[in-house]
Design an enzyme around this catalytic site. Structure first.
Site, PDB file in Angstrom:
ATOM      1  N   GLU A  94       0.824  -1.199   0.000  1.00 28.85           N
ATOM      2  CA  GLU A  94       0.000   0.000   0.000  1.00 28.85           C
ATOM      3  C   GLU A  94       0.862   1.254   0.000  1.00 28.85           C
ATOM      4  O   GLU A  94       1.969   1.273   0.541  1.00 28.85           O
ATOM      5  CB  GLU A  94      -0.916   0.025   1.229  1.00 28.85           C
ATOM      6  CG  GLU A  94      -2.044  -0.985   1.164  1.00 28.85           C
ATOM      7  CD  GLU A  94      -2.982  -0.892   2.355  1.00 28.85           C
ATOM      8  OE1 GLU A  94      -2.698  -0.111   3.292  1.00 28.85           O
ATOM      9  OE2 GLU A  94      -4.014  -1.595   2.361  1.00 28.85           O
ATOM     10  N   CYS A 114       6.592  -7.178   6.805  1.00 30.87           N
ATOM     11  CA  CYS A 114       7.600  -6.488   7.615  1.00 30.87           C
ATOM     12  C   CYS A 114       8.488  -7.498   8.323  1.00 30.87           C
ATOM     13  O   CYS A 114       8.047  -8.587   8.684  1.00 30.87           O
ATOM     14  CB  CYS A 114       6.939  -5.575   8.640  1.00 30.87           C
ATOM     15  SG  CYS A 114       8.112  -4.495   9.512  1.00 30.87           S
ATOM     16  N   CYS A 118       6.224  -5.319  15.749  1.00 31.04           N
ATOM     17  CA  CYS A 118       5.545  -4.333  16.597  1.00 31.04           C
ATOM     18  C   CYS A 118       4.104  -4.796  16.855  1.00 31.04           C
ATOM     19  O   CYS A 118       3.351  -5.056  15.912  1.00 31.04           O
ATOM     20  CB  CYS A 118       5.539  -2.967  15.921  1.00 31.04           C
ATOM     21  SG  CYS A 118       7.199  -2.365  15.500  1.00 31.04           S
ATOM     22  N   GLY A 165       6.748  -2.234   6.041  1.00 34.94           N
ATOM     23  CA  GLY A 165       8.155  -2.622   6.086  1.00 34.94           C
ATOM     24  C   GLY A 165       9.033  -1.678   6.888  1.00 34.94           C
ATOM     25  O   GLY A 165       8.648  -0.566   7.237  1.00 34.94           O
ATOM     26  N   GLU A 166      10.222  -2.157   7.191  1.00 34.92           N
ATOM     27  CA  GLU A 166      11.265  -1.389   7.879  1.00 34.92           C
ATOM     28  C   GLU A 166      12.287  -0.962   6.827  1.00 34.92           C
ATOM     29  O   GLU A 166      13.038  -1.801   6.313  1.00 34.92           O
ATOM     30  CB  GLU A 166      11.905  -2.242   8.968  1.00 34.92           C
ATOM     31  CG  GLU A 166      13.229  -1.742   9.518  1.00 34.92           C
ATOM     32  CD  GLU A 166      13.182  -0.326  10.054  1.00 34.92           C
ATOM     33  OE1 GLU A 166      13.895   0.543   9.481  1.00 34.92           O
ATOM     34  OE2 GLU A 166      12.454  -0.070  11.035  1.00 34.92           O
ATOM     35  N   SER A 197      11.639   6.757   8.006  1.00 35.04           N
ATOM     36  CA  SER A 197      11.249   6.428   9.374  1.00 35.04           C
ATOM     37  C   SER A 197      11.678   5.006   9.703  1.00 35.04           C
ATOM     38  O   SER A 197      11.383   4.073   8.971  1.00 35.04           O
ATOM     39  CB  SER A 197       9.732   6.557   9.529  1.00 35.04           C
ATOM     40  OG  SER A 197       9.334   6.181  10.834  1.00 35.04           O
ATOM     41  N   SER A 220      10.549   5.715  15.199  1.00 31.00           N
ATOM     42  CA  SER A 220       9.342   5.296  15.914  1.00 31.00           C
ATOM     43  C   SER A 220       9.770   4.877  17.316  1.00 31.00           C
ATOM     44  O   SER A 220      10.273   3.773  17.504  1.00 31.00           O
ATOM     45  CB  SER A 220       8.675   4.128  15.181  1.00 31.00           C
ATOM     46  OG  SER A 220       8.175   4.550  13.940  1.00 31.00           O
ATOM     47  N   LEU A 221       9.560   5.770  18.260  1.00 32.12           N
ATOM     48  CA  LEU A 221      10.097   5.553  19.603  1.00 32.12           C
ATOM     49  C   LEU A 221       9.057   4.891  20.513  1.00 32.12           C
ATOM     50  O   LEU A 221       9.281   3.813  21.053  1.00 32.12           O
ATOM     51  CB  LEU A 221      10.568   6.889  20.183  1.00 32.12           C
ATOM     52  CG  LEU A 221      11.381   6.824  21.469  1.00 32.12           C
ATOM     53  CD1 LEU A 221      12.675   6.040  21.282  1.00 32.12           C
ATOM     54  CD2 LEU A 221      11.687   8.239  21.968  1.00 32.12           C
ATOM     55  N   ASN A 296      -4.820   4.554  15.476  1.00 30.55           N
ATOM     56  CA  ASN A 296      -5.916   3.980  14.698  1.00 30.55           C
ATOM     57  C   ASN A 296      -6.025   2.513  15.108  1.00 30.55           C
ATOM     58  O   ASN A 296      -5.258   1.692  14.610  1.00 30.55           O
ATOM     59  CB  ASN A 296      -5.549   4.083  13.210  1.00 30.55           C
ATOM     60  CG  ASN A 296      -6.720   4.483  12.352  1.00 30.55           C
ATOM     61  OD1 ASN A 296      -7.808   4.692  12.850  1.00 30.55           O
ATOM     62  ND2 ASN A 296      -6.487   4.575  11.056  1.00 30.55           N
TER      63      ASN A 296
END
Length: 349
Positions: A94, A114, A118, A165-166, A197, A220-221, A296
């Site tokens: 996407e 990914c 997470c 993905g990372e 990111s 992304s903490l 979300n």
């Protein structure tokens, strides 16, 4: 057995020129084809109208163009556009166009699925199928640029790698795609308008600094307490905050580029005073800004949006130490993106 044809976009301009010379043609033909592939975004060799038919046939015999296809496009009531992008092998990723009054941002994917885990992210529930090729990343951006021109009468202005993905787990291909986006032979976009990111992989952050990249960095903490962060993002046990801090300090020393922290506040997880205090302390290490992101929910599980009071507590504490804070409201809620928090990003690059 027929050999599988190579995607022609894997060739550099020099390699294309060499190919034509080796096939008794002029080297400049490689320049023409290269322009069609990247500047003009050709989907087939037949699109290359200023290239002789015999040459196009030779290209067809030797190569393919593994371009993407926008399978479905949904437009939200707030103007957000979500693309379901089908790849040449049938897999789907996407990408999202996020408009504001002054610009349009492309939020793009770098992997199918990914590599990470997470717990709050829908993409993490999909196993990583493969990395995207540079051309597939570039195609997502080109498609959104066309949509931006069509719906908003101006070219794409910003890019964020915050989709599926990372990005740092597909580093070489992401860098190649960015090189083409910023090249005068591609979209000619300033790297300052691009943000990558990451969930925070220290050695790759250092590599980016060593490679002297010119784009911006977001992390992304989601928690500045190791135990809490490990519950949210289990893989982060391998990358403790002290290592991340060291990598970010290294990044800033080398690049002098401020870091953006992406931070979702969840009810009962990181909405307490200890979490606020820990983030305030972490923000003092390196010049930064913080994007507090409205969550979300992907189901009725443990990850639920925190109260406005909790968000305000973060804002007040961070502003007290001079950190710029923005609250990112979820975009495109009526066409929720399946890839994690991809539709939430109104991030500036």
């Amino acid at each position: 057995m027929q050999m599988e044809k190579k995607d022609i976009r894997a060739l550099s301009k020099e390699q294309l020129r060499d190919f034509f010379v080796a096939n008794n043609d002029k080297a400049f033909r490689g320049n023409q084809v290269y322009e069609w592939l990247w500047s003009k975004g050709a989907h087939s060799f037949d699109d290359m109208t200023n290239v002789a038919k015999t040459t196009r046939s030779m290209l067809e015999e030797n190569f393919v163009i593994n371009h993407i296809k926008v399978d479905t496009m949904q437009r939200s009531s707030d103007g957000t556009v979500k693309n379901a992008v089908r790849l040449h092998d049938g897999l789907v990723v996407e990408s999202v166009l996020i408009p504001t009054e002054t610009r349009t941002t492309a939020c793009v994917s770098s992997q199918v699925g990914c590599s990470l885990d997470c717990n709050f992210c829908a993409t993490a529930r999909l196993k990583r199928m493969r990395n995207l090729e540079p051309g597939e990343i570039y195609d997502q951006i080109l498609a959104i640029d066309k949509e931006s021109r069509l719906y908003y009468n101006h070219p794409l202005s910003n890019i964020v790698f915050m989709g599926m993905g990372e990005p740092l787990m597909n580093y070489n291909n992401v860098i190649k795609a960015i090189d083409m986006v910023t090249s005068p032979e591609g979209l000619g976009m300033s790297p300052k308008r691009i943000m990558v990111s990451t969930s925070g992989i220290p050695k790759m952050i250092k590599k980016m600094a060593d490679d002297d990249v010119k784009f911006k960095l977001a992390v992304s903490l989601h928690s500045a307490i190791d135990e809490t962060r490990a519950k949210i993002m289990p893989f982060s046990k391998n990358f403790p905050l002290k290592d991340l801090r060291e990598a970010l300090e290294y990044w800033y020393r080398k690049t002098k580029s401020k870091i953006s922290y992406e931070y979702v506040v969840w009810k009962g997880i990181n909405d307490d005073k200890a979490s606020v205090d820990a983030l305030v302390k972490f923000c003092k290490y390196v010049p930064c800004k913080v994007n507090l992101i409205e969550y979300n929910p992907i189901d009725d599980g443990e990850f639920q949006q925190a109260s406005e009071e909790s968000i305000l507590a973060y804002i007040k504490a961070l502003e007290n130490i001079g950190v710029v804070v923005k609250v990112r409201r979820s975009r495109g809620k009526d066409i929720d993106a399946a890839c994690g928090q991809l539709a939430n990003k109104e991030a500036e690059a």
